[in-house]
Design a protein around this motif. Structure first.
Motif, PDB file in Angstrom:
ATOM      1  N   ALA A  30       0.977  -1.290   0.121  1.00 47.35           N
ATOM      2  CA  ALA A  30      -0.291  -0.181   0.070  1.00 47.35           C
ATOM      3  C   ALA A  30       0.958   1.054   0.001  1.00 47.35           C
ATOM      4  CB  ALA A  30      -0.885  -0.105   1.323  1.00 47.35           C
ATOM      5  N   SER A  31       2.263   1.175   0.456  1.00 48.02           N
ATOM      6  CA  SER A  31       2.813   2.427   0.586  1.00 48.02           C
ATOM      7  C   SER A  31       3.512   2.693  -0.714  1.00 48.02           C
ATOM      8  CB  SER A  31       4.128   2.143   1.779  1.00 48.02           C
ATOM      9  OG  SER A  31       4.897   1.072   0.973  1.00 48.02           O
ATOM     10  N   TYR A  32       3.330   1.947  -1.719  1.00 48.61           N
ATOM     11  CA  TYR A  32       3.686   2.414  -3.147  1.00 48.61           C
ATOM     12  C   TYR A  32       2.739   3.011  -3.877  1.00 48.61           C
ATOM     13  CZ  TYR A  32       8.022  -0.413  -2.202  1.00 48.61           C
ATOM     14  OH  TYR A  32       9.282  -0.826  -1.692  1.00 48.61           O
ATOM     15  N   GLY A  33       1.590   2.873  -3.381  1.00 47.34           N
ATOM     16  CA  GLY A  33       0.482   3.409  -4.028  1.00 47.34           C
ATOM     17  C   GLY A  33      -0.023   3.092  -5.409  1.00 47.34           C
ATOM     18  N   ILE A  34       0.260   1.742  -5.482  1.00 49.34           N
ATOM     19  CA  ILE A  34       0.109   0.762  -7.155  1.00 49.34           C
ATOM     20  C   ILE A  34      -1.336   1.064  -7.759  1.00 49.34           C
ATOM     21  CG2 ILE A  34       1.843  -0.780  -6.042  1.00 49.34           C
ATOM     22  CD1 ILE A  34      -0.501  -2.755  -5.931  1.00 49.34           C
ATOM     23  N   ASP A  35      -2.400   1.522  -6.568  1.00 49.87           N
ATOM     24  CA  ASP A  35      -3.724   1.942  -7.687  1.00 49.87           C
ATOM     25  C   ASP A  35      -3.494   2.829  -8.582  1.00 49.87           C
ATOM     26  OD1 ASP A  35      -4.988   0.133  -6.176  1.00 49.87           O
ATOM     27  OD2 ASP A  35      -5.630   1.750  -4.425  1.00 49.87           O
ATOM     28  N   VAL A  36      -2.591   3.765  -8.571  1.00 53.80           N
ATOM     29  CA  VAL A  36      -2.405   4.975  -9.627  1.00 53.80           C
ATOM     30  C   VAL A  36      -0.935   4.538 -10.234  1.00 53.80           C
ATOM     31  CG1 VAL A  36      -3.910   6.608  -8.481  1.00 53.80           C
ATOM     32  CG2 VAL A  36      -1.391   6.453  -8.071  1.00 53.80           C
ATOM     33  N   LEU A  37      -0.424   3.418 -10.053  1.00 50.30           N
ATOM     34  CA  LEU A  37       0.844   3.199 -10.788  1.00 50.30           C
ATOM     35  C   LEU A  37       0.874   2.453 -12.109  1.00 50.30           C
ATOM     36  CD1 LEU A  37       3.850   3.658  -9.937  1.00 50.30           C
ATOM     37  CD2 LEU A  37       4.075   1.330  -8.837  1.00 50.30           C
ATOM     38  N   THR A  38      -0.237   1.997 -12.538  1.00 44.87           N
ATOM     39  CA  THR A  38      -0.564   1.376 -13.646  1.00 44.87           C
ATOM     40  C   THR A  38      -0.237   2.224 -15.014  1.00 44.87           C
ATOM     41  OG1 THR A  38      -2.012  -0.178 -12.766  1.00 44.87           O
ATOM     42  CG2 THR A  38      -1.936  -0.217 -15.167  1.00 44.87           C
ATOM     43  N   GLY A  39       0.471   1.639 -15.680  1.00 44.74           N
ATOM     44  CA  GLY A  39       0.768   2.495 -16.929  1.00 44.74           C
ATOM     45  C   GLY A  39       2.000   3.339 -16.796  1.00 44.74           C
ATOM     46  N   ASP A  40       2.559   3.270 -15.598  1.00 42.16           N
ATOM     47  CA  ASP A  40       3.894   4.447 -15.273  1.00 42.16           C
ATOM     48  C   ASP A  40       4.761   4.321 -16.708  1.00 42.16           C
ATOM     49  OD1 ASP A  40       5.283   5.957 -13.046  1.00 42.16           O
ATOM     50  OD2 ASP A  40       6.748   4.312 -14.056  1.00 42.16           O
ATOM     51  N   SER A  41       5.081   5.746 -17.018  1.00 46.23           N
ATOM     52  CA  SER A  41       5.710   5.584 -18.332  1.00 46.23           C
ATOM     53  C   SER A  41       7.256   4.997 -18.088  1.00 46.23           C
ATOM     54  CB  SER A  41       5.813   7.173 -18.735  1.00 46.23           C
ATOM     55  OG  SER A  41       6.436   7.874 -17.620  1.00 46.23           O
ATOM     56  N   GLU A  42       7.715   5.332 -17.025  1.00 50.54           N
ATOM     57  CA  GLU A  42       9.098   4.551 -16.423  1.00 50.54           C
ATOM     58  C   GLU A  42       9.206   3.307 -16.902  1.00 50.54           C
ATOM     59  OE1 GLU A  42      12.971   5.482 -13.765  1.00 50.54           O
ATOM     60  OE2 GLU A  42      11.311   6.858 -13.667  1.00 50.54           O
ATOM     61  N   LEU A  43       8.227   2.644 -15.845  1.00 52.62           N
ATOM     62  CA  LEU A  43       7.979   1.169 -15.770  1.00 52.62           C
ATOM     63  C   LEU A  43       7.873   0.497 -17.375  1.00 52.62           C
ATOM     64  CD1 LEU A  43       6.245   0.811 -12.507  1.00 52.62           C
ATOM     65  CD2 LEU A  43       8.761   0.623 -12.980  1.00 52.62           C
ATOM     66  N   THR A  44       7.204   1.361 -17.954  1.00 57.24           N
ATOM     67  CA  THR A  44       6.726   0.870 -19.314  1.00 57.24           C
ATOM     68  C   THR A  44       7.856   0.894 -20.337  1.00 57.24           C
ATOM     69  OG1 THR A  44       4.604   1.652 -19.206  1.00 57.24           O
ATOM     70  CG2 THR A  44       5.038   1.331 -21.456  1.00 57.24           C
ATOM     71  N   GLU A  45       8.666   1.774 -20.296  1.00 52.47           N
ATOM     72  CA  GLU A  45       9.997   1.775 -20.874  1.00 52.47           C
ATOM     73  C   GLU A  45      10.797   0.721 -20.482  1.00 52.47           C
ATOM     74  OE1 GLU A  45      11.901   5.527 -20.606  1.00 52.47           O
ATOM     75  OE2 GLU A  45      10.383   6.730 -21.446  1.00 52.47           O
ATOM     76  N   ILE A  46      10.807   0.160 -19.173  1.00 53.18           N
ATOM     77  CA  ILE A  46      11.677  -0.588 -18.671  1.00 53.18           C
ATOM     78  C   ILE A  46      11.189  -2.151 -19.516  1.00 53.18           C
ATOM     79  CG2 ILE A  46      12.226  -2.286 -16.824  1.00 53.18           C
ATOM     80  CD1 ILE A  46      12.486   0.538 -15.365  1.00 53.18           C
ATOM     81  N   VAL A  47      10.044  -2.392 -19.391  1.00 46.55           N
ATOM     82  CA  VAL A  47       9.488  -3.741 -19.706  1.00 46.55           C
ATOM     83  C   VAL A  47       9.637  -3.734 -21.503  1.00 46.55           C
ATOM     84  CG1 VAL A  47       8.050  -4.071 -18.088  1.00 46.55           C
ATOM     85  CG2 VAL A  47       7.038  -2.844 -19.929  1.00 46.55           C
ATOM     86  N   ARG A  48       9.475  -2.665 -22.173  1.00 46.81           N
ATOM     87  CA  ARG A  48       9.549  -2.908 -23.494  1.00 46.81           C
ATOM     88  C   ARG A  48      11.042  -3.186 -23.813  1.00 46.81           C
ATOM     89  NH1 ARG A  48       6.499   2.791 -25.170  1.00 46.81           N
ATOM     90  NH2 ARG A  48       4.307   2.200 -25.139  1.00 46.81           N
ATOM     91  N   PHE A  49      12.128  -2.687 -23.174  1.00 46.20           N
ATOM     92  CA  PHE A  49      13.495  -2.895 -23.221  1.00 46.20           C
ATOM     93  C   PHE A  49      13.738  -4.408 -22.879  1.00 46.20           C
ATOM     94  CE2 PHE A  49      17.748  -3.001 -22.381  1.00 46.20           C
ATOM     95  CZ  PHE A  49      18.572  -2.704 -23.537  1.00 46.20           C
ATOM     96  N   ALA A  50      13.210  -4.699 -21.735  1.00 51.41           N
ATOM     97  CA  ALA A  50      13.190  -6.210 -21.419  1.00 51.41           C
ATOM     98  C   ALA A  50      12.959  -7.174 -22.569  1.00 51.41           C
ATOM     99  CB  ALA A  50      12.508  -6.387 -20.009  1.00 51.41           C
ATOM    100  N   ALA A  51      11.702  -6.731 -23.070  1.00 51.19           N
ATOM    101  CA  ALA A  51      11.211  -7.675 -24.259  1.00 51.19           C
ATOM    102  C   ALA A  51      12.167  -7.856 -25.496  1.00 51.19           C
ATOM    103  CB  ALA A  51       9.942  -7.084 -24.578  1.00 51.19           C
ATOM    104  N   ARG A  52      12.727  -6.464 -25.813  1.00 54.76           N
ATOM    105  CA  ARG A  52      13.671  -6.494 -26.905  1.00 54.76           C
ATOM    106  C   ARG A  52      14.877  -7.069 -26.504  1.00 54.76           C
ATOM    107  NH1 ARG A  52      14.620  -0.490 -28.475  1.00 54.76           N
ATOM    108  NH2 ARG A  52      15.983  -1.546 -30.071  1.00 54.76           N
TER     109      ARG A  52
END
Length: 504
Positions: A30-52
């Motif tokens: 709960a301390s990370y506030g994940i309810d509004v973390l979905t779609g975070d741009s920085e995390l999205t860039e990380i998973v895109r690079f991981a896939a590549r």
């Protein structure tokens, strides 16, 4: 290594067993506030690079809750969550190292998993555990493929996934730190509001351009207004006779960046105006630029009315005392007519009484008479002898004088001037007097030099009543000393008086 990296859970260490319970994990999650973390741009860039990096069609940041796993960042997958009971990441997050499943159909843990047997057709999985600073398992950064990979990941891909997982945790820690800072700020603001609302004074804040953006509860109670009262409306509460002056002082304070202080009347909810002492201080950044203003309004109406009443009483007493001086001088004059032999004495006495009257006017201002400085008193007392400033020159420093010091000082200089007019420089047309005052800031004593010139030759004589009166005033009332010299050019008098006695 930055502060966030210092807080990271050590790589290769399994989560803390005491932090693996669902209650503990839920509190940390709960301390990370994940309810509004979905779609975070920085995390999205990380998973895109991981896939590549891993040449995988799917990459996810999965945070595992009690009943589900949530994909706060995803690449190659439409779903945003799945039930926890089919989660591969729920296994990964409890590991000390990466978990790699080369072919899920042959792994007894996952062979019957719905993600393997169902439409997703999961075959290959590689995940790096995500562990909080305190050792609570959160989830995993993972890549997924729909075909088996007997060889797993290359060494470069394995190392890259570790680096990317560390980047995910840095982002999550930053998010957690920001939320904590916001929470502390909210607590601080709430404490400020509680404190401000408990104040008897009105409190307010302004933006850097002077626009009011906050009032405490006391203001709304006083003005009878609701929340949302605006700056322009607030200025309308100032009495019309005080409005321009208040705005002028406020604009000047903003321009020079100095504290603001002004008194004006403010309309109350019942329509009555009351005097307020308004103070405001600028809050400046490191470069000295004003970023905000904060201030208070203190109701001084009762004190001001009391002060006005005292001033009225003081003026009335001043008039009465001045009348007493006039009456006494008149009585002396009447009695002197019956005793011609005392005419000279009576004239001196009447002159002294009138001098005390002028000294009283000086320290108790009435209409047309103002001042509270030594130079002002000297100018007032020497005016009858000054001859448009030619015969008497007053120079040097100026200093404030108190009510107690004014009368003895007036007696001293009245006696010196009277004697000079009778026997000294003021008795001759070309005679001159210079008075020099030295009361520099910080000095413990005030030096006053009286110099006569251009008059008849002077010489020491027997000490009369006037001289004794001067001595008593200087030594007895002002705790000072006097040195008198009869020089060929004229009388010289040096007075040394404690500065504290001058101010008393």
């Amino acid at each position: 290594m930055d502060k966030l990296a210092k807080n990271a859970w050590p790589t290769g260490l399994a989560p803390d067993a005491t932090m693996c319970g669902e209650g503990q994990r839920a509190a940390v999650m709960a301390s990370y506030g994940i309810d509004v973390l979905t779609g975070d741009s920085e995390l999205t860039e990380i998973v895109r690079f991981a896939a590549r990096l891993c040449d995988a069609p799917i990459a996810l940041v999965s945070l595992v809750e009690q009943e589900r796993q949530r994909f706060v960042a995803r690449e190659g997958l439409e779903e945003t969550e799945t039930p926890r009971d089919v989660s591969f990441c729920a296994h990964t997050m409890l590991q000390a190292e990466q978990m790699v499943v080369t072919d899920a159909t042959t792994d007894p843990r996952f062979a019957d998993n719905a993600l393997v047997t169902g439409p997703m057709h999961l075959r290959f999985y590689a995940g790096v555990p995500l562990v909080s600073e305190e050792g609570a398992p959160l989830g995993a950064l993972c890549v997924i493929d729909r075909v088996a990979r007997p060889d797993g990941l290359t060494d470069l891909q394995t190392e890259g996934m570790q680096v990317l997982a560390a980047a995910v945790m840095r982002r999550l820690r930053a998010r957690r730190s920001n939320l904590e800072s916001l929470r502390q700020l909210q607590i601080s603001e709430e404490r400020f509001r509680l404190l401000a609302d408990s104040m008897p004074d009105i409190a307010f804040t302004c933006t850097d351009d002077g626009a009011f953006d906050y009032y405490n509860q006391r203001f709304y109670e006083y003005a009878g207004q609701g929340a949302g009262f605006h700056d322009g409306e607030a200025s309308a509460l100032v009495h019309e006779d005080d409005h321009d002056s208040a705005i002028e002082h406020w604009n000047r304070a903003r321009e020079i960046g100095e504290p603001y202080q002004h008194e004006h009347r403010l309309r109350r909810a019942d329509g009555k105006y009351r005097w307020m002492l308004v103070r405001a201080l600028p809050l400046k950044d490191e470069s000295g630029q004003i970023v905000r203003w904060s201030g208070t309004m203190t109701d001084i109406d009762d004190n001001r009315r009391l002060s006005d009443n005292r001033d009225l009483l003081a003026r009335e007493l001043s008039h009465r005392i001045k009348n007493i001086f006039a009456v006494v001088a008149g009585l002396v004059s009447i009695r002197a007519r019956r005793h011609p032999e005392a005419a000279a004495f009576s004239e001196d006495l009447i002159a002294a009484i009138r001098t005390l009257g002028r000294a009283h006017d000086f320290v108790r201002p009435i209409e047309g008479v103002k001042g509270d400085s030594l130079t002002g008193l000297l100018n007032e007392l020497m005016a009858p002898y000054a001859d448009e400033g030619v015969r008497v020159a007053i120079a040097g420093d100026d200093c404030a004088i108190g009510h107690r010091a004014a009368t003895p000082l007036a007696l001293v200089f009245h006696e010196l001037a009277t004697n000079s007019a009778k026997y000294g420089s003021l008795s001759a047309p070309e005679g001159r007097i210079s008075i020099h005052v030295d009361c520099s800031e910080g000095s413990e004593t005030t030096q006053i030099a009286w110099r006569e010139s251009g008059g008849p030759a002077t010489q020491a004589g027997s000490e009369g009543f006037g001289s004794r009166l001067v001595q008593m005033a200087i030594e007895g009332q002002l705790n000072g000393s006097m040195e008198r010299r009869f020089e060929p050019a004229g009388l010289e008098v040096d007075l040394t008086i404690p500065t504290a006695s001058i101010h008393a």
